[in-house]
Design a protein around this motif. Sequence first.
Motif, PDB file in Angstrom:
ATOM      1  N   ARG A   2       0.827  -1.268  -0.049  1.00  0.00           N
ATOM      2  CA  ARG A   2       0.028   0.059   0.154  1.00  0.00           C
ATOM      3  C   ARG A   2       0.804   1.276  -0.076  1.00  0.00           C
ATOM      4  O   ARG A   2       1.950   1.404   0.805  1.00  0.00           O
ATOM      5  CB  ARG A   2      -0.955   0.033   1.481  1.00  0.00           C
ATOM      6  N   VAL A   4       1.788   4.999   0.927  1.00  0.00           N
ATOM      7  CA  VAL A   4       1.559   5.921   1.939  1.00  0.00           C
ATOM      8  C   VAL A   4       1.363   7.249   1.287  1.00  0.00           C
ATOM      9  O   VAL A   4       2.297   7.752   0.586  1.00  0.00           O
ATOM     10  CB  VAL A   4       2.808   5.758   3.024  1.00  0.00           C
ATOM     11  N   PRO A   5       0.293   8.275   1.758  1.00  0.00           N
ATOM     12  CA  PRO A   5       0.319   9.244   1.249  1.00  0.00           C
ATOM     13  C   PRO A   5       1.211  10.286   1.655  1.00  0.00           C
ATOM     14  O   PRO A   5       1.729  10.384   2.662  1.00  0.00           O
ATOM     15  CB  PRO A   5      -1.417   9.722   1.783  1.00  0.00           C
ATOM     16  N   ALA A   8       0.936  11.974   4.947  1.00  0.00           N
ATOM     17  CA  ALA A   8       1.295  11.420   6.204  1.00  0.00           C
ATOM     18  C   ALA A   8       2.617  11.499   6.587  1.00  0.00           C
ATOM     19  O   ALA A   8       3.116  11.090   7.919  1.00  0.00           O
ATOM     20  CB  ALA A   8       0.752   9.899   6.059  1.00  0.00           C
ATOM     21  N   TRP A  11       3.009  15.947   8.042  1.00  0.00           N
ATOM     22  CA  TRP A  11       2.066  16.695   8.554  1.00  0.00           C
ATOM     23  C   TRP A  11       2.493  17.547   9.582  1.00  0.00           C
ATOM     24  O   TRP A  11       1.686  18.641   9.802  1.00  0.00           O
ATOM     25  CB  TRP A  11       1.197  15.400   9.545  1.00  0.00           C
ATOM     26  N   VAL A  50      -5.164  15.939   8.404  1.00  0.00           N
ATOM     27  CA  VAL A  50      -5.448  14.851   7.328  1.00  0.00           C
ATOM     28  C   VAL A  50      -4.434  14.038   7.501  1.00  0.00           C
ATOM     29  O   VAL A  50      -4.420  12.621   7.597  1.00  0.00           O
ATOM     30  CB  VAL A  50      -5.958  15.210   5.829  1.00  0.00           C
ATOM     31  N   GLY A  51      -3.242  14.379   7.513  1.00  0.00           N
ATOM     32  CA  GLY A  51      -2.076  13.644   7.724  1.00  0.00           C
ATOM     33  C   GLY A  51      -1.962  12.925   9.054  1.00  0.00           C
ATOM     34  O   GLY A  51      -1.711  11.659   9.025  1.00  0.00           O
ATOM     35  N   SER A  53      -4.574  12.208  11.300  1.00  0.00           N
ATOM     36  CA  SER A  53      -5.694  11.364  11.112  1.00  0.00           C
ATOM     37  C   SER A  53      -5.344   9.903  10.347  1.00  0.00           C
ATOM     38  O   SER A  53      -5.718   8.881  10.654  1.00  0.00           O
ATOM     39  CB  SER A  53      -6.977  11.915  10.725  1.00  0.00           C
ATOM     40  N   TRP A  54      -4.608  10.079   9.127  1.00  0.00           N
ATOM     41  CA  TRP A  54      -4.207   8.891   8.465  1.00  0.00           C
ATOM     42  C   TRP A  54      -3.262   8.143   9.221  1.00  0.00           C
ATOM     43  O   TRP A  54      -3.520   6.921   9.298  1.00  0.00           O
ATOM     44  CB  TRP A  54      -3.631   9.259   7.032  1.00  0.00           C
ATOM     45  N   ARG A  55      -2.121   8.693   9.917  1.00  0.00           N
ATOM     46  CA  ARG A  55      -1.253   7.865  10.712  1.00  0.00           C
ATOM     47  C   ARG A  55      -1.743   7.300  11.826  1.00  0.00           C
ATOM     48  O   ARG A  55      -1.665   6.128  12.171  1.00  0.00           O
ATOM     49  CB  ARG A  55      -0.170   8.789  11.141  1.00  0.00           C
ATOM     50  N   SER A  57      -5.074   6.333  12.276  1.00  0.00           N
ATOM     51  CA  SER A  57      -6.077   5.234  11.879  1.00  0.00           C
ATOM     52  C   SER A  57      -5.373   3.995  11.307  1.00  0.00           C
ATOM     53  O   SER A  57      -5.816   2.901  11.240  1.00  0.00           O
ATOM     54  CB  SER A  57      -7.013   5.908  10.732  1.00  0.00           C
ATOM     55  N   HIS A  58      -3.911   4.247  10.835  1.00  0.00           N
ATOM     56  CA  HIS A  58      -3.422   3.050  10.142  1.00  0.00           C
ATOM     57  C   HIS A  58      -2.409   2.481  11.074  1.00  0.00           C
ATOM     58  O   HIS A  58      -1.405   1.844  10.965  1.00  0.00           O
ATOM     59  CB  HIS A  58      -2.617   3.334   8.912  1.00  0.00           C
TER      60      HIS A  58
END
Length: 69
Positions: A2, A4-5, A8, A11, A50-51, A53-55, A57-58
Amino acid sequence: MREVPWVAQVWLPYLLAGILWIILSAAVLGEPQGAGIMFIGVSCLSIGSVGVSWRLSHGGGLYGPLPRD
Protein backbone atom coordinates in the motif's frame (compact mmCIF):
# COMPACT_ATOMS: atom_id res chain seq x y z
CA MET A 1 2.18 -2.95 -0.97
CA ARG A 2 0.00 0.00 0.00
CA GLU A 3 1.24 3.47 -0.86
CA VAL A 4 1.59 5.93 2.02
CA PRO A 5 0.12 9.35 1.19
CA TRP A 6 2.57 12.23 1.13
CA VAL A 7 0.52 14.15 3.67
CA ALA A 8 1.13 11.42 6.26
CA GLN A 9 4.86 12.03 5.92
CA VAL A 10 4.86 15.84 6.19
CA TRP A 11 2.02 16.53 8.62
CA LEU A 12 4.07 18.45 11.20
CA PRO A 13 5.32 21.29 8.95
CA TYR A 14 1.78 21.85 7.68
CA LEU A 15 0.37 22.06 11.20
CA LEU A 16 3.09 24.48 12.28
CA ALA A 17 2.66 26.58 9.15
CA GLY A 18 -1.09 26.72 9.74
CA ILE A 19 -0.61 27.96 13.27
CA LEU A 20 1.90 30.60 12.15
CA TRP A 21 -0.34 31.80 9.28
CA ILE A 22 -3.28 32.17 11.67
CA ILE A 23 -1.13 34.15 14.12
CA LEU A 24 0.04 36.36 11.26
CA SER A 25 -3.52 36.89 10.05
CA ALA A 26 -4.57 37.93 13.56
CA ALA A 27 -1.91 40.63 13.43
CA VAL A 28 -3.23 42.07 10.14
CA LEU A 29 -6.91 41.13 10.38
CA GLY A 30 -7.95 44.75 10.14
CA GLU A 31 -6.45 44.89 6.66
CA PRO A 32 -8.21 43.40 3.62
CA GLN A 33 -5.44 40.81 3.28
CA GLY A 34 -6.21 39.35 6.73
CA ALA A 35 -9.01 37.12 5.47
CA GLY A 36 -6.84 35.61 2.74
CA ILE A 37 -4.05 34.89 5.18
CA MET A 38 -6.56 33.28 7.54
CA PHE A 39 -7.72 31.02 4.69
CA ILE A 40 -4.13 29.92 4.04
CA GLY A 41 -3.72 29.08 7.73
CA VAL A 42 -6.93 27.07 7.91
CA SER A 43 -5.98 25.22 4.73
CA CYS A 44 -2.57 24.29 6.15
CA LEU A 45 -4.17 23.13 9.39
CA SER A 46 -6.64 20.94 7.53
CA ILE A 47 -3.90 19.34 5.40
CA GLY A 48 -1.85 18.63 8.51
CA SER A 49 -4.83 17.17 10.36
CA VAL A 50 -5.55 14.80 7.45
CA GLY A 51 -1.99 13.52 7.73
CA VAL A 52 -2.33 13.03 11.48
CA SER A 53 -5.64 11.22 11.13
CA TRP A 54 -4.23 8.91 8.44
CA ARG A 55 -1.25 8.00 10.60
CA LEU A 56 -3.38 7.36 13.69
CA SER A 57 -6.02 5.36 11.82
CA HIS A 58 -3.39 3.11 10.22
CA GLY A 59 -1.54 2.39 13.44
CA GLY A 60 1.60 4.37 12.71
CA GLY A 61 1.55 6.72 15.67
CA LEU A 62 2.60 10.32 15.27
CA TYR A 63 6.37 9.83 15.23
CA GLY A 64 6.92 6.14 14.62
CA PRO A 65 7.75 4.51 11.30
CA LEU A 66 4.98 4.51 8.74
CA PRO A 67 3.20 1.18 8.29
CA ARG A 68 3.74 -0.55 4.94
CA ASP A 69 1.58 -3.53 4.08
